[in-house]
Scaffold this motif. Sequence first.
Motif, mmCIF file in Angstrom:
data_model
loop_
_atom_site.group_PDB
_atom_site.id
_atom_site.type_symbol
_atom_site.label_atom_id
_atom_site.label_comp_id
_atom_site.label_asym_id
_atom_site.label_seq_id
_atom_site.Cartn_x
_atom_site.Cartn_y
_atom_site.Cartn_z
ATOM 1 N N GLY A 198 0.554 -1.214 -0.129
ATOM 2 C CA GLY A 198 -0.062 -0.297 0.005
ATOM 3 C C GLY A 198 0.632 1.351 -0.010
ATOM 4 O O GLY A 198 0.466 2.544 -0.154
ATOM 5 N N THR A 199 2.135 1.279 0.589
ATOM 6 C CA THR A 199 2.999 2.334 0.502
ATOM 7 C C THR A 199 3.615 2.489 -0.834
ATOM 8 O O THR A 199 4.858 3.375 -1.016
ATOM 9 C CB THR A 199 3.919 2.392 1.489
ATOM 10 O OG1 THR A 199 4.529 1.122 1.902
ATOM 11 C CG2 THR A 199 3.029 2.507 2.856
ATOM 12 N N GLY A 200 3.508 1.374 -1.830
ATOM 13 C CA GLY A 200 4.288 1.748 -3.187
ATOM 14 C C GLY A 200 5.477 0.833 -3.090
ATOM 15 O O GLY A 200 6.233 0.967 -4.249
ATOM 16 N N ALA A 201 5.800 0.084 -2.062
ATOM 17 C CA ALA A 201 6.929 -0.829 -2.182
ATOM 18 C C ALA A 201 6.771 -1.762 -2.814
ATOM 19 O O ALA A 201 5.763 -2.640 -2.835
ATOM 20 C CB ALA A 201 7.511 -1.020 -0.713
ATOM 21 N N ILE A 202 7.811 -2.599 -3.615
ATOM 22 C CA ILE A 202 7.690 -4.035 -4.151
ATOM 23 C C ILE A 202 8.016 -5.041 -3.235
ATOM 24 O O ILE A 202 9.378 -4.923 -2.933
ATOM 25 C CB ILE A 202 8.614 -3.856 -5.463
ATOM 26 C CG1 ILE A 202 7.955 -2.573 -6.518
ATOM 27 C CG2 ILE A 202 8.577 -5.088 -5.940
ATOM 28 C CD1 ILE A 202 8.812 -2.439 -7.738
ATOM 29 N N ALA A 203 7.259 -5.968 -3.207
ATOM 30 C CA ALA A 203 7.471 -7.272 -2.586
ATOM 31 C C ALA A 203 8.267 -8.102 -3.277
ATOM 32 O O ALA A 203 9.432 -8.865 -2.854
ATOM 33 C CB ALA A 203 6.424 -7.716 -1.718
ATOM 34 N N MET A 225 3.783 1.373 -14.973
ATOM 35 C CA MET A 225 2.419 1.108 -15.538
ATOM 36 C C MET A 225 1.771 0.281 -14.325
ATOM 37 O O MET A 225 1.005 0.514 -14.030
ATOM 38 C CB MET A 225 2.121 0.496 -16.745
ATOM 39 C CG MET A 225 0.767 0.275 -17.118
ATOM 40 S SD MET A 225 0.642 -0.565 -18.989
ATOM 41 C CE MET A 225 1.129 0.792 -19.815
ATOM 42 N N ALA A 226 2.476 -0.799 -13.827
ATOM 43 C CA ALA A 226 1.816 -1.589 -12.957
ATOM 44 C C ALA A 226 1.435 -1.220 -11.727
ATOM 45 O O ALA A 226 0.401 -1.475 -10.638
ATOM 46 C CB ALA A 226 2.632 -3.104 -12.807
ATOM 47 N N LEU A 227 2.570 -0.365 -10.997
ATOM 48 C CA LEU A 227 2.194 0.149 -9.613
ATOM 49 C C LEU A 227 1.021 1.021 -9.513
ATOM 50 O O LEU A 227 0.195 0.827 -8.318
ATOM 51 C CB LEU A 227 3.545 1.016 -9.297
ATOM 52 C CG LEU A 227 4.861 0.205 -8.722
ATOM 53 C CD1 LEU A 227 6.092 0.995 -8.623
ATOM 54 C CD2 LEU A 227 4.481 -0.677 -7.487
ATOM 55 N N PRO A 228 0.434 1.978 -10.330
ATOM 56 C CA PRO A 228 -0.580 2.526 -9.960
ATOM 57 C C PRO A 228 -1.959 1.731 -10.291
ATOM 58 O O PRO A 228 -2.910 1.871 -9.499
ATOM 59 C CB PRO A 228 -0.755 3.625 -11.084
ATOM 60 C CG PRO A 228 0.658 3.893 -11.860
ATOM 61 C CD PRO A 228 1.395 2.499 -11.255
ATOM 62 N N ALA A 229 -1.804 0.573 -11.136
ATOM 63 C CA ALA A 229 -2.852 -0.263 -11.183
ATOM 64 C C ALA A 229 -2.905 -1.020 -9.780
ATOM 65 O O ALA A 229 -4.019 -1.408 -9.473
ATOM 66 C CB ALA A 229 -2.610 -1.167 -12.440
ATOM 67 N N VAL A 230 -1.858 -1.434 -9.283
ATOM 68 C CA VAL A 230 -2.003 -2.276 -7.802
ATOM 69 C C VAL A 230 -2.574 -1.168 -6.838
ATOM 70 O O VAL A 230 -3.417 -1.766 -5.961
ATOM 71 C CB VAL A 230 -0.403 -2.483 -7.535
ATOM 72 C CG1 VAL A 230 -0.587 -3.232 -5.944
ATOM 73 C CG2 VAL A 230 -0.074 -3.591 -8.466
ATOM 74 N N GLU A 231 -2.261 -0.001 -6.933
ATOM 75 C CA GLU A 231 -2.996 1.056 -6.104
ATOM 76 C C GLU A 231 -4.369 0.894 -6.202
ATOM 77 O O GLU A 231 -5.358 0.947 -5.022
ATOM 78 C CB GLU A 231 -2.606 2.381 -6.273
ATOM 79 C CG GLU A 231 -0.971 2.753 -5.938
ATOM 80 C CD GLU A 231 -0.478 4.174 -6.119
ATOM 81 O OE1 GLU A 231 -1.427 4.948 -6.477
ATOM 82 O OE2 GLU A 231 0.729 4.490 -6.040
#
Length: 248
Positions: A198-203, A225-231
């Motif tokens: 939720g804080t934008g870090a990648i696991a 592109m993927a990070l905003p979609a995960v948000e």
Amino acid sequence: MARIDGRKYDQLRSLTILPDFTRYAEGSVLITQGNTMVLCTASFTEGVPRHVKGTGLGWLTAEYDMLPRANRERSSRDIAKLKLSGRSAEIQRLIGRSLRSVTDMAKLGENTFVIDCDVLQGDGGTRCASITGGFVALFIACARLIEQGVLTEMPLRDYIAALGCGIVHIDGADHPVVDMSYEEDSCAIVDFNLVATGTGAIAEIQGTGEGRPYTPQELSSLVSMALPAVEEVIRVQKEITDKYGYKL
């Protein structure tokens, strides 16, 4: 240009998460992402595996399986083959790693969560839907166990969700896309799974060049592109978890 199903390159499939889908598990959801459907349950038990015993820490693990007719043709159950398939083993390790990355094991005591992810219908992205739905099932279970006095505080540190993304050939050019369906996944030039918080870090990032190797620039474009979609996915998670009264 539009994708196979008419979506924009950065557009998610329809996503719904139904909480408390089953009666007996401490937490459960049915997650539907496009035509993919996964039942996720979180079960809490006393005790931990041998490698954790005596540390004061808890443990979290996952199991993943697909119903025989979850796909277009029937597949045999793993139990019928008397061993876990390599694919199922790899996916359930990913689910467990992802959820452990946002869980404070010290707050569990020497107790264990098992997250079961059973694919009712597969249309691409089943492992990602399992992580997304598994987190919500885990959150519900934790909230319920706090109310019952079994846990003293929320052990989850952050939200976590996942999306399948990749590079597909559309109208004569290669394009990055998010949340691939089976039709896209099966012909993708590059196939990625991205797990983020939720804080934008990648696991975790799993990325394979299926049709050809990919460049650092393409990797950066996919992640951007993927990070905003995960948000967006996490916003759907929060619509469910906010009802339980605990903020992360």
